[in-house]
Design a protein around this motif. Structure first.
Motif, PDB file in Angstrom:
ATOM      1  N   LEU A  16     -12.293 -40.821   5.014  1.00 22.21           N
ATOM      2  CA  LEU A  16     -13.275 -41.264   4.327  1.00 22.21           C
ATOM      3  C   LEU A  16     -13.046 -42.766   4.347  1.00 22.21           C
ATOM      4  CD1 LEU A  16     -15.464 -41.603   2.071  1.00 22.21           C
ATOM      5  CD2 LEU A  16     -13.670 -41.105   0.304  1.00 22.21           C
ATOM      6  N   VAL A  17     -11.917 -43.324   4.241  1.00 18.07           N
ATOM      7  CA  VAL A  17     -11.549 -44.677   4.450  1.00 18.07           C
ATOM      8  C   VAL A  17     -11.716 -45.182   5.629  1.00 18.07           C
ATOM      9  CG1 VAL A  17     -10.018 -46.476   4.059  1.00 18.07           C
ATOM     10  CG2 VAL A  17      -9.830 -44.683   2.559  1.00 18.07           C
ATOM     11  N   MET A  18     -11.542 -44.438   6.760  1.00 23.11           N
ATOM     12  CA  MET A  18     -11.866 -44.937   8.095  1.00 23.11           C
ATOM     13  C   MET A  18     -13.372 -44.950   8.225  1.00 23.11           C
ATOM     14  SD  MET A  18      -9.163 -42.727  10.154  1.00 23.11           S
ATOM     15  CE  MET A  18      -9.736 -43.274  11.886  1.00 23.11           C
ATOM     16  N   ARG A  19     -14.236 -44.116   7.912  1.00 20.51           N
ATOM     17  CA  ARG A  19     -15.542 -44.027   7.981  1.00 20.51           C
ATOM     18  C   ARG A  19     -16.187 -45.249   7.121  1.00 20.51           C
ATOM     19  NH1 ARG A  19     -19.394 -42.073   4.702  1.00 20.51           N
ATOM     20  NH2 ARG A  19     -18.000 -40.613   3.618  1.00 20.51           N
ATOM     21  N   LEU A  20     -15.739 -45.561   5.879  1.00 25.49           N
ATOM     22  CA  LEU A  20     -16.308 -46.470   5.016  1.00 25.49           C
ATOM     23  C   LEU A  20     -16.012 -48.003   5.533  1.00 25.49           C
ATOM     24  CD1 LEU A  20     -15.653 -45.318   1.317  1.00 25.49           C
ATOM     25  CD2 LEU A  20     -17.809 -45.311   2.642  1.00 25.49           C
ATOM     26  N   SER A  21     -14.808 -47.933   6.657  1.00 23.57           N
ATOM     27  CA  SER A  21     -14.575 -49.387   7.072  1.00 23.57           C
ATOM     28  C   SER A  21     -15.714 -49.670   8.239  1.00 23.57           C
ATOM     29  CB  SER A  21     -13.262 -49.012   7.602  1.00 23.57           C
ATOM     30  OG  SER A  21     -12.253 -49.026   6.932  1.00 23.57           O
ATOM     31  N   ALA A  22     -16.436 -48.773   8.828  1.00 17.26           N
ATOM     32  CA  ALA A  22     -17.360 -49.146   9.681  1.00 17.26           C
ATOM     33  C   ALA A  22     -18.715 -49.422   9.137  1.00 17.26           C
ATOM     34  CB  ALA A  22     -17.407 -47.839  10.714  1.00 17.26           C
ATOM     35  N   GLU A  23     -18.864 -48.476   7.946  1.00 16.22           N
ATOM     36  CA  GLU A  23     -20.253 -48.558   7.417  1.00 16.22           C
ATOM     37  C   GLU A  23     -20.273 -50.074   6.427  1.00 16.22           C
ATOM     38  OE1 GLU A  23     -20.942 -43.715   6.690  1.00 16.22           O
ATOM     39  OE2 GLU A  23     -20.909 -45.207   4.776  1.00 16.22           O
ATOM     40  N   ALA A  24     -19.118 -50.397   5.863  1.00 19.41           N
ATOM     41  CA  ALA A  24     -18.999 -51.446   4.983  1.00 19.41           C
ATOM     42  C   ALA A  24     -19.420 -52.797   6.332  1.00 19.41           C
ATOM     43  CB  ALA A  24     -17.778 -51.795   4.362  1.00 19.41           C
ATOM     44  N   ALA A  25     -18.424 -52.642   7.225  1.00 18.91           N
ATOM     45  CA  ALA A  25     -18.793 -53.868   8.313  1.00 18.91           C
ATOM     46  C   ALA A  25     -20.034 -53.942   8.770  1.00 18.91           C
ATOM     47  CB  ALA A  25     -17.529 -53.524   9.492  1.00 18.91           C
ATOM     48  N   ALA A  26     -20.875 -52.825   8.957  1.00 19.78           N
ATOM     49  CA  ALA A  26     -22.216 -52.823   9.520  1.00 19.78           C
ATOM     50  C   ALA A  26     -23.053 -53.420   8.314  1.00 19.78           C
ATOM     51  CB  ALA A  26     -22.685 -51.406   9.921  1.00 19.78           C
ATOM     52  N   ALA A  27     -22.767 -53.342   7.065  1.00 24.29           N
ATOM     53  CA  ALA A  27     -23.626 -53.909   5.916  1.00 24.29           C
ATOM     54  C   ALA A  27     -23.177 -55.319   5.596  1.00 24.29           C
ATOM     55  CB  ALA A  27     -23.315 -53.031   4.907  1.00 24.29           C
ATOM     56  N   GLY A  28     -22.218 -56.009   6.117  1.00 20.95           N
ATOM     57  CA  GLY A  28     -22.004 -57.128   5.840  1.00 20.95           C
ATOM     58  C   GLY A  28     -20.735 -57.567   5.007  1.00 20.95           C
ATOM     59  N   GLY A  29     -19.964 -56.313   4.576  1.00 24.29           N
ATOM     60  CA  GLY A  29     -18.847 -56.150   3.820  1.00 24.29           C
ATOM     61  C   GLY A  29     -18.040 -55.824   4.492  1.00 24.29           C
ATOM     62  N   TYR A  30     -16.772 -55.301   3.682  1.00 24.15           N
ATOM     63  CA  TYR A  30     -15.645 -54.695   4.330  1.00 24.15           C
ATOM     64  C   TYR A  30     -14.924 -53.651   3.630  1.00 24.15           C
ATOM     65  CZ  TYR A  30     -12.402 -58.106   2.767  1.00 24.15           C
ATOM     66  OH  TYR A  30     -11.768 -59.155   1.793  1.00 24.15           O
ATOM     67  N   CYS A  31     -14.101 -52.671   4.242  1.00 24.09           N
ATOM     68  CA  CYS A  31     -13.285 -51.858   3.713  1.00 24.09           C
ATOM     69  C   CYS A  31     -12.237 -51.947   4.479  1.00 24.09           C
ATOM     70  CB  CYS A  31     -13.876 -50.382   3.409  1.00 24.09           C
ATOM     71  SG  CYS A  31     -12.767 -49.036   2.933  1.00 24.09           S
ATOM     72  N   LYS A  32     -11.024 -52.368   3.600  1.00 26.59           N
ATOM     73  CA  LYS A  32      -9.613 -52.311   4.462  1.00 26.59           C
ATOM     74  C   LYS A  32      -8.396 -51.768   3.715  1.00 26.59           C
ATOM     75  CE  LYS A  32     -11.077 -56.573   6.589  1.00 26.59           C
ATOM     76  NZ  LYS A  32     -10.673 -58.114   7.138  1.00 26.59           N
ATOM     77  N   ALA A  33      -7.377 -51.607   4.160  1.00 26.05           N
ATOM     78  CA  ALA A  33      -6.341 -50.869   3.523  1.00 26.05           C
ATOM     79  C   ALA A  33      -4.972 -51.385   3.795  1.00 26.05           C
ATOM     80  CB  ALA A  33      -6.299 -49.249   3.917  1.00 26.05           C
TER      81      ALA A  33
END
Length: 429
Positions: A215-232
């Protein structure tokens, strides 16, 4: 006793024993050696192998924007939990742990909901393993959830969120992310240019650690595409899982003699079904996580310890050193790193705690430390009974501020029927 199992604040002698290894008896599958992979199996510059995400059989994992993405995975509906079966005594305890130690088995926890009402094969529910710290100088902060998806806030960086220890509780994580408007009902990124940091410890103890990583790996890509980010960030359980997979039962040096990553992983709540689904793509991702970052004057790290200072005088130095140790693939070096990142409670002492925080802030920057690792119920010294009614358990509604307001604890104790915390920074006054 495993070296590093004592905890202390800066400049004082060890005062509290905290078992690095889980004090519960080893399940039957502990007798089966974990098949390790060589360090060369996932060098830092190697292309990522496709992973099998916890999705339908026809789903695939794609490399998108430098991160791996998979189709959204809906949360499993709650289901009844069968009472745990008795656990037979497997022999002598590990290290210097008492032979009278009992098995702490989580029952009735909302995270123990499995597809078709049955737990995954090899799942071993676990519960707390930390001493109670009787403290009265921490502040509990209630953070009201935001049920609607977050809208983009313009061209600049979006709001900053942090997530405490997850430990395989995927359903609770999905619920907490939805409550803050970070994901939609289908589990997709819904927060625009928001920034989301996970503080580490994705696996072990809970029912679906690999599902959490996917889930975290997928959200990282989706957030980057939306202009944000998800990191760990790198937690001690990431180091433990990497070591268990790479080194298995290879002996390593410790202050108490010899030990193995496999035994430590099992005794710290390692789950066989997580190991069975662990792939190179997960190992590569975990091995590249940073240990320390600074965001908006918040110094983010996993463990409440000053051991980070042993790995460099800047954030970049610490992260580079950690990555170099993992890339070299020396079992003793990785064990020492795991041992030091398992230390805790350096900030809790009334006098020495604030000084320890200030030493880290003075070295790496920031005005406050935000960490996971040590569950809030133990920092508060208000722990309910393990098998009591819901009303007897300590409620955790939000993070806790302590060490003269310089430290924020984010591990809500989800493994002990506490709460998985997702909060926005800075905290409200």
């Amino acid at each position: 006793m495993v070296e590093g199992s004592m905890t202390q604040g800066a400049g004082q002698e060890p005062v509290v024993r905290t078992a690095t290894l889980r004090d519960f008896r080893v399940p039957p599958y502990a007798q089966v050696p974990v098949q390790g992979t060589s360090p060369e199996a996932f060098p830092a510059d190697a292309p990522a192998a496709p992973a099998a995400p916890p999705a339908p059989a026809d789903a695939t994992l794609h490399l998108v924007g430098g991160a791996f993405a998979a189709p959204p995975v809906p949360a499993a509906p709650p289901a009844p939990v069968a009472p745990p079966a008795p656990v037979a005594d497997q022999g002598e305890p590990y290290g210097d742990m008492s032979a009278s130690s009992i098995v702490a088995v989580a029952t009735g926890h909302p995270g123990n909901a499995y597809p078709e009402g049955e737990p995954p094969e090899g799942y071993t529910p676990t519960e707390r393993d930390l001493p109670v710290i009787n403290r009265g100088d921490t502040v509990q902060v209630h953070v009201a959830p935001v049920p609607q998806p977050l809208a983009a806030t313009g061209d600049g960086p979006g709001p900053l969120f942090v997530v405490g220890d997850v430990h395989g509780y995927l359903d609770e994580l999905l619920e907490a992310l939805r409550a803050q408007g970070l994901i939609d009902e289908n589990g997709g990124w819904a927060a625009g240019n928001a920034r989301l940091w996970f503080l580490g410890d994705f696996t072990d103890r809970g029912p679906d650690g690999i599902g959490v990583i996917d889930l975290v790996m997928r959200l990282s890509a989706e957030a980057a595409a939306a202009g944000g980010y998800c990191k760990a960030l790198m937690g001690n359980h990431e180091l433990l899982l990497i070591g268990a997979k790479r080194f298995g039962d290879t002996p390593v040096s410790s202050g108490a003699g010899t030990a193995t990553f496999q035994a430590a992983w099992l005794l710290n709540g390692g789950q066989k079904h997580d190991m069975d689904r662990l792939q190179d793509v997960h190992l590569q991702w975990m091995s590249r996580l940073d240990a320390v970052v600074e965001e908006d004057d918040h110094l983010l790290l996993h463990s409440d310890t000053t051991a980070y200072l042993e790995y460099g005088g800047t954030i970049e130095d610490v992260n580079d050193t950690v990555h170099e140790i993992l890339n070299r693939g020396d079992a003793d070096e990785v064990w020492d790193l795991f041992r030091k990142f398992t230390k805790r409670f350096a900030f809790r002492d009334e006098a020495a705690g604030p000084l320890a925080v200030q030493e880290l802030l003075g070295t790496y920057g920031g005005r406050r430390i935000v960490h996971g690792h040590s569950p809030i119920p133990y920092l508060l010294g208000q722990v309910g009974t393990e098998d009591g009614e819901e009303g007897e358990r300590t409620p955790v509604e939000g993070p806790h501020v302590y060490a003269d307001g310089l430290a924020i604890a984010m591990d809500g104790g989800v493994t002990m029927a506490g709460k998985l915390l997702v909060v926005q920074l800075p905290l409200p006054a």
